[in-house]
Each structure stands twice: as structure tokens, then as C-alpha cells.
Design an enzyme around this catalytic site. Structure first.
Site, PDB file in Angstrom:
ATOM      1  N   LYS A  86       0.847  -1.194   0.000  1.00  0.00           N
ATOM      2  CA  LYS A  86       0.000   0.000   0.000  1.00  0.00           C
ATOM      3  C   LYS A  86       0.885   1.249   0.000  1.00  0.00           C
ATOM      4  O   LYS A  86       1.813   1.372   0.802  1.00  0.00           O
ATOM      5  CB  LYS A  86      -0.880   0.010   1.252  1.00  0.00           C
ATOM      6  CG  LYS A  86      -2.348   0.179   0.990  1.00  0.00           C
ATOM      7  CD  LYS A  86      -3.113   0.160   2.311  1.00  0.00           C
ATOM      8  CE  LYS A  86      -4.582   0.277   2.080  1.00  0.00           C
ATOM      9  NZ  LYS A  86      -5.333   0.316   3.333  1.00  0.00           N
TER      10      LYS A  86
HETATM   11  O1  G3P Z   1      -7.906   1.100   5.443  1.00  0.00           O
HETATM   12  C1  G3P Z   1      -8.269   2.096   4.529  1.00  0.00           C
HETATM   13  C2  G3P Z   1      -9.625   2.653   4.856  1.00  0.00           C
HETATM   14  O2  G3P Z   1     -10.596   1.650   4.711  1.00  0.00           O
HETATM   15  C3  G3P Z   1      -9.719   3.262   6.233  1.00  0.00           C
HETATM   16  O3  G3P Z   1     -10.908   3.904   6.308  1.00  0.00           O
HETATM   17  O4  G3P Z   1     -11.989   6.004   7.089  1.00  0.00           O
HETATM   18  O5  G3P Z   1     -12.352   3.852   8.326  1.00  0.00           O
HETATM   19  O6  G3P Z   1     -10.138   4.987   8.457  1.00  0.00           O
HETATM   20  P1  G3P Z   1     -11.351   4.716   7.622  1.00  0.00           P
END
Ligand code: G3P
Length: 220
Positions: A86
């Protein structure tokens, strides 16, 4: 649509994997940091996940300059053949994506918030693009709108970069991702659980079992 779980928590991964629905896992530095009390080394966590789930496992670099991204990416790629590195959507990040593709290393370009960013990532050779729909919603935008835009752009030019809907907050995001034709949705454990739930299913099952009980028979 492939279903990934968005966590670095081994217990959540193990349980979701046991349901037989898991195609992969995404992690990020914040999700890994949540597991710090378990005292496991990051590479050891990634290796353990790769041995649990036989699919693409995203592990994120934390460097921001090209050379350092390349150094960390090569370390992460060596952990297991299923590791997808990533990389943040920045000029240095996409430069690294292009080099990594030439080296045969698959990348997941993360922190994508616009269709134009996704266009650049595909041109750089990203294996996966991760638009964050929940964070766009949180900022007052329609997060799923960029998924539609990216799907149209990628189809226009036959880019094979996979659209991974990230920052999923609820089952509606999952349904919308599937309706639009996203390739992957990465879903937090609690939302995965919600996907199974419907009150009419629970009520209907109870009614079946109550009616069956009156028969006094067993299937054996
Ligand atoms: O891992 C990437 C993404 O899915 C994180 O999203 O906004 O829940 O931190 P969030």
C-alpha cells in the site's frame, strides 16, 4: 465483488475467514497501531495474516520520499507472495508504484479522494486503487459518486486497476459498491456482521422453529 476485511486484528480476521466469505485483507498504519498492546512486530502481523487468508493482503509503507518508499516496499513484498504494498497517492508514491510494477510488485494506492487521482494511479500502474468513501461522506461529499466516476473512467480506457471501495461505514456502502461494479469492498468487521442481519430473517427462522417444535419430530 471481492470482499476484504479492513483490520489488523487477527481475531476479527480469523472469525470472518471462518465464515468463508473473505477474499483478502487491508491494513493501514492506524489499524496496526490499534494492535500495539499485543506487542507483535508489524512484519509478523502481516505474515500471520498471509498465512490465515489466502488472498491479497495489503500492507502499507510509512515512508513518504521515493527512495524510502522503495526500500520499505521491497521489505514488505518479501514477507509473502500475497502481500500487496500500500502506497499513498502522492507524486513520490506514484513514482514508486511505476517502479514497483516494473519489478513485479503489486501495489494498492491508498488515500484516494478524487477521480483525477484515480486516473493518475491507474496510469502509474496501480494494481488496486482505494478511494475512501466514508471520509468523503464525513466531509459532506457523496463518497460513492467518485466510485461511479472511477468505474466509468477505467472502463473508458480499459484500465485493469481494481477499484477497492475503502472507508466503508455501513451496509449501504457495500450494496452501492456492488451495484456500481466496484471490484472489491474492504469492510470493517462490525459492518461485515451487519451484512448478514435482517429482522425478517430472524423472525422467520424463529417462526419456522416454533412451528416445527409443535410436530415433535427430529431430522435424523
Ligand atoms: O484502510 C483504509 C480505509 O478503509 C480506512 O478507512 O476512514 O475507516 O479509516 P477509515
Amino acid at each position: 465483488m471481492e470482499i476484504f476485511i479492513d483490520t489488523a486484528n487477527i481475531d476479527e480476521i480469523r472469525q470472518a475467514n471462518d465464515w468463508g466469505i473473505l477474499d483478502g485483507v487491508t491494513t493501514n498504519p492506524s489499524l496496526v497501531a490499534k494492535e500495539k498492546d499485543k506487542g507483535k512486530d508489524f512484519k509478523a502481523i502481516v505474515k500471520e495474516i498471509c498465512e490465515l487468508v489466502h488472498g491479497d493482503i495489503s500492507a502499507e509503507v510509512v515512508a513518504t520520499r521515493y527512495e524510502a518508499i522503495m526500500h520499505e516496499a521491497r521489505i514488505l513484498a518479501k514477507i509473502h507472495k500475497n502481500v500487496v504494498v500500500k502506497v499513498p497517492l502522492t507524486p513520490d508514491g506514484l513514482k514508486a508504484v511505476k517502479t514497483l510494477k516494473a519489478e513485479g510488485t503489486r501495489t494498492n494506492v491508498t488515500l484516494c479522494f478524487s477521480a483525477n487521482q484515480a486516473l493518475l494511479a491507474a496510469k502509474a500502474g496501480a494494481y488496486i486503487i482505494s478511494p475512501f468513501v466514508g471520509r468523503l461522506d464525513d466531509a459532506g461529499h457523496d463518497g460513492m459518486e467518485i466510485i461511479e466516476e472511477i468505474r466509468e473512467i477505467y472502463d473508458n480506457y480499459k484500465f485493469d486497476t481494481k477499484i477497492l471501495v475503502a472507508s466503508v461505514r455501513n451496509p449501504l456502502h457495500v450494496k452501492q459498491a456492488a451495484l456500481i461494479g466496484a471490484d472489491i469492498a474492504t469492510i470493517p468487521f462490525k459492518v461485515l456482521e451487519q451484512l448478514y442481519k435482517h429482522p425478517l430473517t430472524d423472525a422467520g427462522l424463529k417462526q419456522f422453529l416454533d412451528d416445527w417444535a409443535k410436530l415433535g419430530q427430529q431430522i435424523k
